[in-house]
Design an enzyme around this catalytic site. Structure first.
Site, PDB file in Angstrom:
ATOM      1  CG  ASP A 388       9.600  51.840  19.860  1.00  0.00           C
ATOM      2  OD1 ASP A 388      10.634  52.513  20.249  1.00  0.00           O
ATOM      3  OD2 ASP A 388       9.276  50.936  18.999  1.00  0.00           O
ATOM      4  CD  GLU A 391      13.688  56.932  19.512  1.00  0.00           C
ATOM      5  OE1 GLU A 391      12.493  56.798  19.014  1.00  0.00           O
ATOM      6  OE2 GLU A 391      14.127  56.429  20.392  1.00  0.00           O
ATOM      7  CG  ASP A 455      15.526  49.020  18.034  1.00  0.00           C
ATOM      8  OD1 ASP A 455      15.172  48.314  18.816  1.00  0.00           O
ATOM      9  OD2 ASP A 455      15.263  49.825  17.040  1.00  0.00           O
ATOM     10  CG  HIS A 520      12.538  42.063  20.499  1.00  0.00           C
ATOM     11  ND1 HIS A 520      11.939  41.587  19.428  1.00  0.00           N
ATOM     12  CD2 HIS A 520      12.292  43.228  20.967  1.00  0.00           C
ATOM     13  CE1 HIS A 520      11.391  42.636  18.902  1.00  0.00           C
ATOM     14  NE2 HIS A 520      11.265  43.727  19.824  1.00  0.00           N
TER      15      HIS A 520
END
Length: 663
Positions: A388, A391, A455, A520
Site C-alpha cells: 500500500d 503515492e 479505494d 475486503h
C-alpha cells in the site's frame, strides 16, 4: 521516423502518421517558467501554478537530426530536440526553463486512451488530465454531497482526474502512442480539436513515439517497453481471496465461507500486524511483523492452511511507526528520508507518526526487501500482500540521491514495487507470490504482478463506484498492466454511505470475470454489511467463486497470452474490433480475453442490461444460449446471479462457456 522540411517549418511523422508540425505562426513548442504551489494532506494534493513566462519558440533551425528552437531568428537557442530512432530527446540551452508545453498533431475524429489508470473517463479526448500520483479522492465528483463533505472535513474529495496511478503515456485511434519520459508533474490536455498539448514542469528527457498496424501490435510494443508481469500463480485459480481482519476469529469465519460452498484460494488479513486504537477507530500497527497476540500461533496456522490449498496474505507499506521495534533500527542505520535539519522526517498519519524509508538509498531498499519483506513476511509463510501507500512520498523531504522530492514523488510507486519484487525474487518465488498495488507510474509494470483499483466508495456512483473499476482496468491494461482487480463491495464508507446487499452481489458478479477475486471488509467493517452476514449474499458469492474456478482453464490461457504478448486479461472492445468505431468509447463493458464479453450491472435497482455487441460475428448469451448478431445495441435480462455475459460463437472454449449454465 521521418523529418520533412516544409516552407518555413517542418513535419515529423512515424510510419506516415504526422506527430509534430511546426511553423512560426503555429509553433509546436512553448517554454517558460512557473512557480508551483503544492500542498499535501495525507496523500491528497492541492496544486496550483503561477506561470511567470510562457513563450512560443517560433524559430526552428534544422541541422541533420537536430532542431534548435529560439524565440525568433537571431536570438539565442533555448531548446534543442534531437531525433534518435523513434525518440525525440530534449536538451535545454536556457537553464531558466522549468516549464515545457509540447503540441502534438490531433485529428478529427480521434480517440485517446491511457494516462495510467483513469477511473472516470476511458476515452480522454475533450478533457484535461494532470498526472500526479495521489489519493484519488472520495466521490471524485465536485457536484455531489459526499465529495463536498470529504473536501470540507479532510481535503479529500478528489476529482475525475485524480488517480493513484498516473503515467505520461497515451494511445490514439490513429494507432500511435506517445510516452513522455519525465518524473515531473505533467498534464495531458486533449481539449483542442487541432492538437494535443503536453505540459511538463521540467525539461523532459525525451518523448518516445510508437506506431503499429493494429491496436494489438501497439499494446504489445508498449508492454515490451514498460515490462511484463509473470503468469498468475497457480494457486490463485482455486477461488477467491477472502479478506478478513478479525484476529484469530478470521479462521473461524473462513470455515463458514467454505461450508457455504465458497471456493477459496487465499485468506488475506490486513491486521496480521496487530492494531492500534485511535479516535478514528482501529488502525493497523505499522511495523510489519506478525502480531501473535492478535493471531496466536499464526506461523503454524499458515502452514495448516497451505496444506489445505489456501494461501495466507498480509499487508505492508513503506512507512515505519515511531513506537515499533523496526523504527530505531532503521533510524540508526540512516534509512529514513530527512527534514531540512537532517533529522528523520516524521509524517503524521492521525495520532501516530512514521518515518519514510528512503528507497533512493540502496542500503535502505535492500534492508527493507531482506529484513522486512524477506524475513518477516516471506520466510514467515506469507504468499502475498497488499503493498500500500506508494503515492504518499512527502514533497518536502530530503532524499539520499539528492533529487528534489517533487521529482521523486511520481516514480516512488515504481521504486516501492521494485523493493517488493526484489524480495520475492530473492526467495525464488517470482510467479508464486502475489503482491498487489494501487499506486503506479512508468515502469511499475516490470515489478508489480497485480494492480488493484484502490479505494472505491461503497456504492454505485458514476465517478467512485463499481463502474470506475472497469475504466481503470481498461486504461492501465493498454499500457502493459495485464492483471487488474478490485475490492469486492468497495472500500470507502463515510458520511453514512454504507454497502447494500445488492452492491456486494453485483460487484461479485463483475469480479468473477477478472483475473483475481478478492473481498475486503472496508474501512469501517462494523458499519457495513459483510458477505458472511447475509445468507443470500453468501450463497450468491459462493456461486460467483464457482464461476471463477470453472473458467480457470480459460483464465490460464489468458495469463499465458499476457506473458507472451503483453495483452491484458480485460480488454477494451476495440482491441479486437478496431474497424467498429462504435466500440471506441465503451467503458462499462469489456472483453475478457478475446472470447468473452462482460457487461456488469453497475446501476442500483437494474435487472436488465443494455449493451453494444461489436461487429464481426455472432454472440451467444451465456445463460440463455440465445444468439445475437454483432453491430447491434441490445437489452438482456440480468437478474442477480446472471450478469450480461456473451461468448463468441466461433470460440474454441464453447463447451467450457456452455458449462456455466449448469452451475
Amino acid at each position: 521516423m521521418n523529418l520533412e522540411i516544409l516552407d518555413n517549418g517542418f513535419m515529423l511523422s512515424i510510419e506516415g502518421r504526422a506527430l509534430l508540425t511546426h511553423r512560426p505562426e503555429n509553433p509546436c513548442l512553448f517554454v517558460g517558467k512557473g512557480q508551483e504551489r503544492m500542498d499535501m494532506y495525507r496523500g491528497n494534493f492541492d496544486i496550483d501554478d503561477y506561470v511567470v513566462e510562457r513563450s512560443p519558440l517560433t524559430h526552428a533551425e534544422i541541422s541533420g537530426d537536430e532542431i534548435a528552437f529560439s524565440n525568433a531568428p537571431g536570438q539565442a537557442v533555448r531548446l534543442v530536440l534531437t531525433i534518435k530512432g523513434s525518440h525525440v530527446e530534449f536538451a535545454a540551452k536556457d537553464a531558466s526553463i522549468n516549464r515545457v508545453w509540447l503540441r502534438l498533431v490531433a485529428e478529427e475524429p480521434e480517440h485517446v486512451w491511457g494516462g495510467g489508470e483513469q477511473m472516470s473517463y476511458f476515452d480522454m479526448r475533450g478533457r484535461r488530465f494532470p498526472l500526479w500520483t495521489s489519493e484519488p479522492g472520495v466521490g471524485r465528483d465536485k457536484s455531489t454531497e459526499i465529495t463536498w463533505k470529504a473536501d470540507v472535513t479532510g481535503k479529500s474529495g478528489g476529482d475525475y482526474y485524480n488517480t493513484n496511478y498516473p503515467q505520461p503515456t497515451y494511445l490514439t485511434s490513429r494507432r500511435i502512442a506517445v510516452h513522455v519520459e519525465t518524473t515531473a508533474y505533467s498534464v495531458f490536455d486533449f481539449r483542442n480539436a487541432d492538437f494535443h498539448e503536453v505540459e511538463i514542469w521540467a525539461v523532459p528527457e525525451r518523448v518516445e513515439l510508437f506506431a503499429a498496424p493494429t491496436f494489438v501490435d501497439l499494446v504489445g510494443q508498449l508492454s515490451i517497453r514498460f515490462g511484463r508481469q509473470p503468469m498468475l500463480p497457480d494457486w490463485v485459480y482455486g477461488g477467491a481471496i477472502i479478506g478478513l481482519k478479525d484476529g484469530e476469529n478470521s479462521f473461524t469465519r473462513l470455515e463458514a465461507f467454505r461450508a457455504a460452498g465458497v471456493k477459496v484460494s487465499g485468506l488475506w488479513c490486513e491486521d496480521w500486524v496487530g492494531l492500534r486504537h485511535t479516535s478514528f477507530g482501529a488502525r493497523l500497527f505499522w511495523d510489519w511483523q506478525a502480531n501473535e497476540q492478535r493471531y496466536p500461533d499464526l506461523h503454524n496456522k499458515i502452514k495448516e492452511l497451505r496444506f489445505e490449498g489456501i494461501r495466507f496474505l498480509g499487508y505492508v507499506n513503506p512507512y515505519l511507526c515511531v513506537d515499533g521495534p523496526l523504527f530505531p533500527i532503521a533510524e540508526a542505520a540512516g534509512y529514513f528520508a530527512t527534514d531540512e535539519q537532517g533529522k528523520t522526517a516524521l509524517v503524521d498519519f492521525g495520532e501516530f507518526d512514521c518515518g519514510v524509508v528512503d528507497f533512493t538509498n540502496p542500503a535502505a531498499a535492500d534492508w527493507f526487501a531482506e529484513e522486512v519483506i524477506g524475513k518477516n513476511m516471506l520466510d514467515y509463510g506469507l504468499s502475498g500482500w497488499m503493498a500500500d501507500f506508494g503515492e504518499y512520498l512527502p514533497i518536502d523531504v530530503k532524499l539520499a540521491n539528492g533529487i528534489d522530492a517533487k521529482l521523486m514523488h511520481n516514480p516512488w510507486p515504481t521504486l516501492w514495487a521494485e523493493v517488493n519484487a526484489k524480495a520475492v525474487e530473492s526467495r525464488g518465488l517470482t510467479g508464486d507470490t502475489l503482491f498487489f498495488m494501487r499506486a503506479g507510474f512508468t515502469g511499475v509494470q516490470a515489478h508489480c504482478p497485480l494492480l488493484w483499483g484502490g479505494d472505491q466508495s461503497v456504492d454505485f456512483s458514476r465517478h467512485d463506484g463499481l463502474v470506475t473499476v472497469m475504466s481503470g482496468a481498461l486504461s492501465s491494461g493498454l499500457l502493459g498492466n495485464a492483471y487488474h482487480h478490485s475490492d469486492i463491495g468497495g472500500y470507502t464508507s463515510l458520511f453514512g454511505n454504507v454497502r447494500t446487499a445488492e452492491l456486494i452481489m453485483r460487484w461479485s458478479e463483475m469480479a468473477a470475470f477478472t483475473p483475481v477475486m478478492r473481498s475486503h471488509e472496508g474501512n469501517r467493517p462494523k458499519d457495513n454489511l459483510q458477505i458472511d452476514q447475509d445468507p443470500q449474499v453468501l450463497a450468491h458469492f459462493a456461486k460467483m467463486t464457482q464461476i471463477y474456478v470453472h473458467l480457470a482453464p480459460y483464465l490460464k490461457s489468458l495469463s499465458q497470452q499476457a506473458a507472451e504478448t503483453g495483452l491484458p486479461v480485460q480488454r477494451p472492445l476495440f482491441l479486437h474490433y478496431e474497424a467498429d468505431v462504435a466500440t471506441y468509447t465503451i467503458q462499462d463493458a469489456y472483453l475478457y480475453g478475446s472470447d468473452l464479453l462482460v457487461a456488469p450491472v453497475w446501476k442500483a435497482g437494474e435487472t436488465t442490461r443494455g449493451l453494444y455487441l461489436p461487429k464481426g460475428g455472432r454472440w451467444v448469451h451465456v445463460w440463455s444460449g440465445e444468439e445475437f448478431d454483432g453491430g447491434e445495441t441490445i437489452s438482456v435480462s440480468a437478474p442477480l446471479g446472471q450478469p450480461a455475459v456473451f461468448y463468441r460463437q466461433a470460440t474454441d472454449f464453447t463447451s467450457l462457456f456452455e458449462g456455466l449454465r449448469q452451475l
